[in-house]
Design a protein around this motif. Structure first.
Motif, PDB file in Angstrom:
ATOM      1  N   PRO A   1     -27.821 -20.785  15.294  1.00 32.27           N
ATOM      2  CA  PRO A   1     -28.068 -19.065  15.461  1.00 32.27           C
ATOM      3  C   PRO A   1     -27.838 -19.142  17.671  1.00 32.27           C
ATOM      4  O   PRO A   1     -27.181 -17.827  17.369  1.00 32.27           O
ATOM      5  CB  PRO A   1     -29.746 -18.776  16.181  1.00 32.27           C
ATOM      6  CG  PRO A   1     -29.918 -19.818  15.020  1.00 32.27           C
ATOM      7  CD  PRO A   1     -29.225 -21.294  15.605  1.00 32.27           C
ATOM      8  N   LEU A   2     -27.618 -19.890  17.978  1.00 27.92           N
ATOM      9  CA  LEU A   2     -26.894 -19.831  19.380  1.00 27.92           C
ATOM     10  C   LEU A   2     -25.879 -19.433  18.928  1.00 27.92           C
ATOM     11  O   LEU A   2     -24.407 -18.259  20.007  1.00 27.92           O
ATOM     12  CB  LEU A   2     -26.947 -20.766  20.792  1.00 27.92           C
ATOM     13  CG  LEU A   2     -28.908 -20.826  20.622  1.00 27.92           C
ATOM     14  CD1 LEU A   2     -28.777 -22.495  21.992  1.00 27.92           C
ATOM     15  CD2 LEU A   2     -29.326 -19.803  21.535  1.00 27.92           C
TER      16      LEU A   2
ATOM     17  N   LYS B   1     -36.750 -12.257   7.545  1.00 31.00           N
ATOM     18  CA  LYS B   1     -35.629 -11.375   8.144  1.00 31.00           C
ATOM     19  C   LYS B   1     -34.563 -11.958   8.118  1.00 31.00           C
ATOM     20  O   LYS B   1     -34.244 -12.948   7.906  1.00 31.00           O
ATOM     21  CB  LYS B   1     -35.976 -12.090   9.615  1.00 31.00           C
ATOM     22  CG  LYS B   1     -35.466 -10.527  10.917  1.00 31.00           C
ATOM     23  CD  LYS B   1     -36.613 -10.572  12.615  1.00 31.00           C
ATOM     24  CE  LYS B   1     -35.905  -9.271  12.742  1.00 31.00           C
ATOM     25  NZ  LYS B   1     -35.937  -9.921  14.028  1.00 31.00           N
ATOM     26  N   ILE B   2     -33.593 -11.080   8.368  1.00 26.74           N
ATOM     27  CA  ILE B   2     -32.365 -11.623   7.999  1.00 26.74           C
ATOM     28  C   ILE B   2     -31.400 -12.745   8.758  1.00 26.74           C
ATOM     29  O   ILE B   2     -30.829 -13.578   8.114  1.00 26.74           O
ATOM     30  CB  ILE B   2     -31.270 -10.565   8.471  1.00 26.74           C
ATOM     31  CG1 ILE B   2     -29.825 -11.218   7.494  1.00 26.74           C
ATOM     32  CG2 ILE B   2     -31.102 -10.405  10.143  1.00 26.74           C
ATOM     33  CD1 ILE B   2     -29.731 -10.941   6.096  1.00 26.74           C
ATOM     34  N   GLN B   3     -32.406 -13.541   9.710  1.00 20.04           N
ATOM     35  CA  GLN B   3     -31.916 -14.633  10.686  1.00 20.04           C
ATOM     36  C   GLN B   3     -31.646 -15.846   9.941  1.00 20.04           C
ATOM     37  O   GLN B   3     -31.656 -16.950  10.291  1.00 20.04           O
ATOM     38  CB  GLN B   3     -33.029 -14.813  11.707  1.00 20.04           C
ATOM     39  CG  GLN B   3     -32.679 -14.431  13.270  1.00 20.04           C
ATOM     40  CD  GLN B   3     -32.923 -12.945  13.505  1.00 20.04           C
ATOM     41  OE1 GLN B   3     -32.707 -11.439  12.276  1.00 20.04           O
ATOM     42  NE2 GLN B   3     -33.327 -12.183  14.527  1.00 20.04           N
TER      43      GLN B   3
ATOM     44  N   ASN C   1     -40.507 -17.183  13.748  1.00 16.89           N
ATOM     45  CA  ASN C   1     -40.661 -18.136  14.310  1.00 16.89           C
ATOM     46  C   ASN C   1     -41.345 -19.663  13.064  1.00 16.89           C
ATOM     47  O   ASN C   1     -40.913 -20.083  13.101  1.00 16.89           O
ATOM     48  CB  ASN C   1     -41.899 -18.044  15.583  1.00 16.89           C
ATOM     49  CG  ASN C   1     -40.465 -18.086  16.767  1.00 16.89           C
ATOM     50  OD1 ASN C   1     -39.776 -17.588  16.148  1.00 16.89           O
ATOM     51  ND2 ASN C   1     -41.373 -17.308  17.668  1.00 16.89           N
ATOM     52  N   LEU C   2     -42.303 -18.780  12.701  1.00 21.97           N
ATOM     53  CA  LEU C   2     -43.311 -20.132  11.759  1.00 21.97           C
ATOM     54  C   LEU C   2     -43.275 -19.877  10.449  1.00 21.97           C
ATOM     55  O   LEU C   2     -42.570 -21.012   9.992  1.00 21.97           O
ATOM     56  CB  LEU C   2     -44.653 -18.519  11.484  1.00 21.97           C
ATOM     57  CG  LEU C   2     -45.352 -20.007  10.368  1.00 21.97           C
ATOM     58  CD1 LEU C   2     -46.039 -21.139  10.737  1.00 21.97           C
ATOM     59  CD2 LEU C   2     -46.618 -19.191  10.469  1.00 21.97           C
ATOM     60  N   THR C   3     -42.597 -19.327   9.720  1.00 24.27           N
ATOM     61  CA  THR C   3     -41.150 -19.722   8.398  1.00 24.27           C
ATOM     62  C   THR C   3     -40.732 -21.241   9.034  1.00 24.27           C
ATOM     63  O   THR C   3     -39.992 -21.354   7.917  1.00 24.27           O
ATOM     64  CB  THR C   3     -41.343 -18.329   7.459  1.00 24.27           C
ATOM     65  OG1 THR C   3     -40.622 -17.849   8.396  1.00 24.27           O
ATOM     66  CG2 THR C   3     -42.751 -17.820   6.698  1.00 24.27           C
ATOM     67  N   TRP C   4     -39.727 -20.312  10.203  1.00 25.80           N
ATOM     68  CA  TRP C   4     -38.495 -21.244   9.761  1.00 25.80           C
ATOM     69  C   TRP C   4     -38.625 -22.138  10.297  1.00 25.80           C
ATOM     70  O   TRP C   4     -38.251 -22.993  10.150  1.00 25.80           O
ATOM     71  CB  TRP C   4     -37.868 -20.607  11.349  1.00 25.80           C
ATOM     72  CG  TRP C   4     -36.662 -20.859  12.126  1.00 25.80           C
ATOM     73  CD1 TRP C   4     -36.384 -22.226  12.688  1.00 25.80           C
ATOM     74  CD2 TRP C   4     -34.893 -20.676  11.838  1.00 25.80           C
ATOM     75  NE1 TRP C   4     -35.615 -22.175  13.256  1.00 25.80           N
ATOM     76  CE2 TRP C   4     -34.732 -21.747  12.355  1.00 25.80           C
ATOM     77  CE3 TRP C   4     -34.799 -19.544  11.410  1.00 25.80           C
ATOM     78  CZ2 TRP C   4     -32.887 -20.842  12.281  1.00 25.80           C
ATOM     79  CZ3 TRP C   4     -33.070 -19.652  11.347  1.00 25.80           C
ATOM     80  CH2 TRP C   4     -32.479 -20.428  11.581  1.00 25.80           C
TER      81      TRP C   4
ATOM     82  N   LEU D   1     -34.306 -15.946  18.953  1.00 25.52           N
ATOM     83  CA  LEU D   1     -36.340 -16.854  19.489  1.00 25.52           C
ATOM     84  C   LEU D   1     -36.632 -17.622  18.537  1.00 25.52           C
ATOM     85  O   LEU D   1     -37.182 -18.548  18.940  1.00 25.52           O
ATOM     86  CB  LEU D   1     -36.830 -15.084  19.385  1.00 25.52           C
ATOM     87  CG  LEU D   1     -38.485 -16.166  20.016  1.00 25.52           C
ATOM     88  CD1 LEU D   1     -38.700 -16.278  21.469  1.00 25.52           C
ATOM     89  CD2 LEU D   1     -39.418 -14.587  19.163  1.00 25.52           C
ATOM     90  N   VAL D   2     -35.953 -18.566  17.225  1.00 23.20           N
ATOM     91  CA  VAL D   2     -36.208 -19.420  16.684  1.00 23.20           C
ATOM     92  C   VAL D   2     -36.064 -20.255  17.441  1.00 23.20           C
ATOM     93  O   VAL D   2     -36.303 -21.797  17.056  1.00 23.20           O
ATOM     94  CB  VAL D   2     -35.530 -19.048  15.735  1.00 23.20           C
ATOM     95  CG1 VAL D   2     -36.591 -17.788  14.472  1.00 23.20           C
ATOM     96  CG2 VAL D   2     -34.184 -18.127  15.156  1.00 23.20           C
TER      97      VAL D   2
END
Length: 568
Positions: free
Chosen positions: A358-359, A226-228, A187-190, A377-378
Motif C-alpha cells: 500500500p505504501l 473497501k477498494i484497498q 483493518n479487521l478484515t485485512w 492505514l491498513v
C-alpha cells in the motif's frame, strides 16, 4: 519463524508479566480496547459517559445513512416471501450510494439498530452517531484480539502481548476506531485474512487446493469492505509463487475464485444488474471529486502529492519506539543467533508484503492521496507483527546483558510516548505526530496538516461557544467540503442540542455574513480572510492540543461581517 525467543526466565514484571502471558490475555485486551473506545466515543454528549469523543467528521454521515438504510431494509424484509423486487426497493432508497461495498456500512447500521432497541435515543434525523461508532470500537477490539491470538500461537505469548499492546497504543489507529467510517472494518478484515492465510498455508509444505477456501472467504470480506483490497492479490501471488512455485497455482485459483463468489454473494446490489453495477462501482471508486492535501507547507491536488508522502507520513505518525522495534523484528538486528529475520519466514514475508505494497502503490505518480494516513492505514496494524517480534527480541537481549532493572525502564519509555500522545491529544488522536517532528506543535510548524477531517470540532468546543451565541443566530462553518456536511452536523453533532441555530457554509464574498464562525484549521482548504482572523475578533472557544489550535469558534468584528436580522 524458528528461534524466536521468549522472556520465560524473566520475573521482572511479576504478576503483571504472568497476566500478559496468560491464555486469557487476548480476551481481556480485546475487551479493554473496545471499552476504551466506547467510553470516549460520544460526539454529541448524549451518552452517560464522562468523556466525550471526537467531533463528527466530514463524511461520516454518508456511511451512517447508507448503513442504517441497509440494516433497516434487511430487517423489514419478509424472508419467507423474498423476491428480487423487494431487494431492489432497498437499494432504490435515495440515501443509498454504492461508492463503497456494504459490509462496513452494514456493521454500522446493525450496531445502531441493536443499540436503539436496548436504549432508544431520539434524533432529529433518525440516527444516533454514537451508536454507529460502536461498530468501529468492536472491530478495533476484535483486531487486537485476533492479532494476539495468532501471533502468540506462532511465536509465543510474549510476542502476542507486545503485538496487541502496540496496536492498542497506535494513536492514529486508536483515533480511527472512534469514527463511523470504514477504516476499522477494513483493518479487521485485512489483518484477519492475512492471519488465516499465513496460519493455514504456513503450516503446509505444499498448500492443497481446498486450503484456499477459508482464506478466500476472508479475502472476499476485505473486498466487501473497501477498494484497498485490490492491494492483496498481488501480494498473495508473489508470496505464494516465491514459497511454493507453480504448486501454489491451484490453491491460489481456489482462493481468488472463492473471494469473487463471496464478494458477489455478499453485495445483493450487484445481483440486480451485475455488469452495469460493477462498472458503476469501479467508476465511482476511481472518478471522485478532487481533494486537496497539505504537505510540507504546500497545498497539492490529491493526484499531485509528492511520491514520498506515504513513507514520510508513516514514519512521522507511527511511534518511534514502534518503528525501531518493527525494524528489529523484520531484520533481527539484535544479533541473536537463535532468531531469524521475520521477512525470511513465510508468515512474516506475507505480512511484510501486505505492509509495504500500500505504501508503494500510493507513491506512484497520479495516484490520489489525501486525508493523513487514512488510505494506507491498513499498513499500521500489519506492521504490529514486526513490532511484537522486535520488542520481544530487544527486551530479551537487554535482560540477558543488563538484568531486569534496565528492562522495565526501557519498556516504560517505549510506551510512554504514544500513550502520552493519545492522552494529551484526546479526542483528536488523528493529529498525532511522533518525536521525529517533536510532536504536533513542531509538525504543524514544519508544514504538516494538524487537523484535516473535522474531528477537532469537539462537543466541548460547541457547547462552550453555544453559551455565547444568541437564539436563532447563524453559525458559519469553514471549510465546508460537501453541502451535506452541514446537514450531518445538524443531525449528529452537539448542534442537535441547539436546533434554533442555523448552519451555513462560510463565504466571505456573501453580502450577509453572520459574525459567528466555526473554523477548522485544515490548511488544505483555508480561508484567507480567517487566517489570521481580522483584528477585533473574539475567540468564543477553541480546541488547542500540544500548543496548536485545531478548531475555534469566532465572533468576527462588525466591520468584517453583516449580521443576520436574528443577530440584532
Amino acid at each position: 519463524m524458528s528461534g524466536s525467543t521468549n522472556i520465560d526466565e524473566a520475573t521482572f514484571l511479576g504478576k503483571v508479566a504472568s497476566f500478559f502471558r496468560s491464555a486469557w490475555f487476548s480476551w481481556w485486551a480485546g475487551l479493554i480496547a473496545t471499552l476504551l473506545v466506547i467510553a470516549t466515543i460520544d460526539p454529541a454528549q448524549e451518552l452517560p459517559f464522562p468523556a466525550s469523543g471526537p467531533g463528527l467528521t466530514f463524511d461520516e454521515g454518508f456511511n451512517i445513512e447508507v448503513g442504517v438504510t441497509l440494516a433497516r431494509g434487511y430487517l423489514d424484509i419478509d424472508w419467507s416471501d423474498f423476491s428480487l423486487d423487494k431487494l431492489e426497493e432497498i437499494y432504490a432508497d435515495p440515501s443509498y450510494n454504492p461508492d463503497h461495498p456494504p459490509l462496513g456500512r452494514i456493521a454500522l447500521g446493525v450496531s445502531h439498530e441493536v443499540c436503539q432497541r436496548i436504549w432508544p435515543i431520539a434524533g432529529p434525523c433518525g440516527y444516533v452517531v454514537s451508536y454507529t461508532r460502536i461498530a468501529s470500537a468492536i472491530e478495533f477490539g476484535l483486531l487486537v484480539f485476533f492479532l494476539i491470538r495468532y501471533s502468540a500461537s506462532w511465536f509465543g505469548r510474549d510476542v502476542g502481548a507486545f503485538v496487541g499492546i502496540s496496536v492498542l497504543c497506535m494513536p492514529r489507529v486508536f483515533g480511527h476506531a472512534h469514527l463511523a467510517s470504514l477504516e476499522s472494518c477494513t483493518n479487521l478484515t485485512w489483518v484477519l485474512f492475512l492471519l488465516v492465510l499465513a496460519d493455514r498455508w504456513g503450516r503446509q509444505t505444499v498448500p492443497r487446493a481446498r486450503s484456499g477456501l477459508i482464506p478466500g472467504f476472508f479475502l472476499g470480506l476485505v473486498f466487501l469492505t473497501k477498494i484497498q483490497a485490490i492491494f492483496l492479490p498481488p501480494v498473495v501471488l508473489v508470496w505464494a509463487l516465491w514459497n511454493w512455485r507453480l504448486r501454489s497455482i491451484l490453491p491460489m485459483l481456489v482462493l481468488f475464485l472463492t473471494a469473487a463468489v463471496v464478494f458477489f454473494a455478499g453485495w445483493p446490489w450487484l445481483w440486480i444488474d451485475p455488469a452495469e453495477n460493477l462498472k458503476e462501482y469501479f467508476a465511482s471508486a476511481t472518478e471522485r471529486a478532487s481533494l486537496n492535501c497539505f504537505y510540507w507547507g504546500e497545498k497539492f491536488a490529491d493526484r499531485e502529492v509528492p511520491w514520498h508522502y506515504p513513507a514520510v507520513m508513516f514514519l512521522v505518525t507511527m511511534p518511534v519506539a514502534f518503528l525501531g522495534a518493527g525494524w528489529i523484528g523484520m531484520t533481527n538486528r539484535t544479533g541473536d543467533e537463535n532468531s531469524s529475520a521475520a521477512i525470511l519466514d513465510p508468515r512474516g514475508m506475507l505480512f511484510f508484503g501486505a505492509w509495504l505494497l500500500p505504501l508503494l502503490a500510493l507513491s506512484l505518480p497520479g495516484v490520489t492521496v489525501y486525508d493523513g494516513v487514512r488510505l494506507f492505514l491498513v499498513s499500521f496494524p500489519t506492521f504490529a507483527l514486526f513490532i511484537g517480534l522486535g520488542a520481544n527480541r530487544s527486551l530479551t537481549s537487554i535482560y540477558r546483558r543488563y538484568g531486569k532493572r534496565v528492562v522495565l525502564p526501557v519498556l516504560v519509555v517505549g510506551l510512554a510516548g504514544p500513550i502520552a500522545g493519545m492522552v494529551t491529544l484526546h479526542p483528536c488522536q488523528l493529529s498525532y505526530y511522533n518525536v521525529l517532528t517533536a510532536g504536533l506543535w513542531k509538525a504543524e510548524e514544519w508544514g504538516f496538516e494538524a487537523t484535516y477531517w473535522g474531528d477537532s470540532v469537539t462537543p466541548e468546543l460547541l457547547a462552550e461557544a453555544s453559551v455565547k451565541i444568541p437564539e436563532n443566530a447563524t453559525l458559519e462553518m469553514a471549510p465546508v467540503l460537501h453541502p451535506l456536511q452541514l446537514e450531518f452536523m445538524r443531525c449528529g453533532s452537539w448542534m442537535k442540542h441547539r436546533p434554533d441555530i442555523k448552519l451555513s457554509a462560510y463565504d466571505d464574498a456573501r453580502e450577509t455574513l453572520s459574525p459567528y464562525v466555526v473554523t477548522i484549521h485544515r490548511r488544505a482548504d483555508p480561508w484567507d480572510s480567517l487566517i489570521p482572523p481580522p483584528e477585533g475578533t473574539e475567540v468564543l472557544a477553541s480546541v488547542r492540543r500540544q500548543g496548536v489550535v485545531l478548531a475555534e469558534v469566532l465572533k468576527l468584528p462588525e466591520n468584517s461581517a453583516t449580521p443576520d436580522a436574528s443577530d440584532d
